[in-house]
Design a protein around this motif. Structure first.
Motif, PDB file in Angstrom:
ATOM      1  N   THR A   1      32.427  21.565  43.893  1.00  0.00           N
ATOM      2  CA  THR A   1      32.213  20.213  43.387  1.00  0.00           C
ATOM      3  C   THR A   1      32.335  20.192  41.862  1.00  0.00           C
ATOM      4  O   THR A   1      32.966  19.299  41.292  1.00  0.00           O
ATOM      5  CB  THR A   1      30.816  19.691  43.810  1.00  0.00           C
ATOM      6  OG1 THR A   1      30.736  19.735  45.234  1.00  0.00           O
ATOM      7  CG2 THR A   1      30.590  18.274  43.330  1.00  0.00           C
TER       8      THR A   1
ATOM      9  N   ASP B   1      36.008  20.638  40.929  1.00  0.00           N
ATOM     10  CA  ASP B   1      36.768  19.400  41.153  1.00  0.00           C
ATOM     11  C   ASP B   1      36.497  18.384  40.046  1.00  0.00           C
ATOM     12  O   ASP B   1      37.417  17.724  39.554  1.00  0.00           O
ATOM     13  CB  ASP B   1      36.415  18.796  42.512  1.00  0.00           C
ATOM     14  CG  ASP B   1      36.905  19.638  43.679  1.00  0.00           C
ATOM     15  OD1 ASP B   1      37.749  20.537  43.465  1.00  0.00           O
ATOM     16  OD2 ASP B   1      36.431  19.410  44.809  1.00  0.00           O
ATOM     17  N   THR B   2      35.235  18.267  39.647  1.00  0.00           N
ATOM     18  CA  THR B   2      34.868  17.323  38.589  1.00  0.00           C
ATOM     19  C   THR B   2      35.495  17.730  37.258  1.00  0.00           C
ATOM     20  O   THR B   2      36.035  16.889  36.532  1.00  0.00           O
ATOM     21  CB  THR B   2      33.334  17.232  38.457  1.00  0.00           C
ATOM     22  OG1 THR B   2      32.787  16.851  39.720  1.00  0.00           O
ATOM     23  CG2 THR B   2      32.928  16.224  37.400  1.00  0.00           C
TER      24      THR B   2
ATOM     25  N   THR C   1      39.187  17.036  37.227  1.00  0.00           N
ATOM     26  CA  THR C   1      39.407  15.603  37.006  1.00  0.00           C
ATOM     27  C   THR C   1      39.227  15.250  35.529  1.00  0.00           C
ATOM     28  O   THR C   1      39.998  14.461  34.973  1.00  0.00           O
ATOM     29  CB  THR C   1      38.431  14.769  37.871  1.00  0.00           C
ATOM     30  OG1 THR C   1      38.674  15.083  39.240  1.00  0.00           O
ATOM     31  CG2 THR C   1      38.629  13.279  37.647  1.00  0.00           C
ATOM     32  N   GLN C   2      38.232  15.855  34.888  1.00  0.00           N
ATOM     33  CA  GLN C   2      37.976  15.590  33.469  1.00  0.00           C
ATOM     34  C   GLN C   2      39.107  16.139  32.580  1.00  0.00           C
ATOM     35  O   GLN C   2      39.348  15.612  31.496  1.00  0.00           O
ATOM     36  CB  GLN C   2      36.642  16.212  33.034  1.00  0.00           C
ATOM     37  CG  GLN C   2      35.421  15.526  33.597  1.00  0.00           C
ATOM     38  CD  GLN C   2      35.151  14.196  32.924  1.00  0.00           C
ATOM     39  OE1 GLN C   2      35.521  13.962  31.791  1.00  0.00           O
ATOM     40  NE2 GLN C   2      34.501  13.303  33.647  1.00  0.00           N
TER      41      GLN C   2
ATOM     42  N   GLU D   1      29.251  14.025  31.519  1.00  0.00           N
ATOM     43  CA  GLU D   1      29.431  14.003  32.980  1.00  0.00           C
ATOM     44  C   GLU D   1      28.295  14.718  33.702  1.00  0.00           C
ATOM     45  O   GLU D   1      27.793  14.248  34.731  1.00  0.00           O
ATOM     46  CB  GLU D   1      30.771  14.647  33.352  1.00  0.00           C
ATOM     47  CG  GLU D   1      31.041  14.733  34.829  1.00  0.00           C
ATOM     48  CD  GLU D   1      31.330  13.394  35.476  1.00  0.00           C
ATOM     49  OE1 GLU D   1      30.993  13.237  36.668  1.00  0.00           O
ATOM     50  OE2 GLU D   1      31.878  12.493  34.801  1.00  0.00           O
ATOM     51  N   PHE D   2      27.900  15.882  33.186  1.00  0.00           N
ATOM     52  CA  PHE D   2      26.904  16.703  33.867  1.00  0.00           C
ATOM     53  C   PHE D   2      25.504  16.604  33.253  1.00  0.00           C
ATOM     54  O   PHE D   2      24.572  17.257  33.724  1.00  0.00           O
ATOM     55  CB  PHE D   2      27.355  18.174  33.885  1.00  0.00           C
ATOM     56  CG  PHE D   2      28.545  18.416  34.769  1.00  0.00           C
ATOM     57  CD1 PHE D   2      28.419  18.501  36.144  1.00  0.00           C
ATOM     58  CD2 PHE D   2      29.814  18.560  34.223  1.00  0.00           C
ATOM     59  CE1 PHE D   2      29.507  18.733  36.959  1.00  0.00           C
ATOM     60  CE2 PHE D   2      30.919  18.790  35.030  1.00  0.00           C
ATOM     61  CZ  PHE D   2      30.764  18.872  36.401  1.00  0.00           C
TER      62      PHE D   2
END
Length: 80
Positions: free
Chosen positions: A6, A9-10, A13-14, A52-53
């Motif tokens: 996960t 994938d994130t 995408t970033q 994001e995180f």
């Protein structure tokens, strides 16, 4: 899907908006060598990842992170 997958994938995408050369991104992809990012791009990308995180990546950690896989591991350790 694993938590690590996960995160990967994130992060992938970033990377997309910063991937001007259209490099195929894998865990072995290097930010400086493969993606050819300059320091300003790295700073913008790190800010996006931190947002994001909801984490903080120190300058010392940034200096040690050279590949996408290393970043995935770092984010995994820093996430609450």
């Amino acid at each position: 899907m694993t938590d690590r997958q996960t995160i990967l994938d994130t992060i992938t995408t970033q990377i997309e908006p910063f991937n001007k050369k259209g490099v195929a991104v894998t865990e072995a992809t290097t930010f400086q060598g493969d993606l050819e990012w300059d320091s300003l791009t790295v700073m913008d990308f790190v800010a996006a990842i931190e947002d994001e995180f909801d984490i903080v990546i120190t300058m010392n950690m940034q200096a040690e992170i050279e590949t996408v896989g290393q970043l995935v591991d770092a984010v995994g350790k820093l996430r609450p």
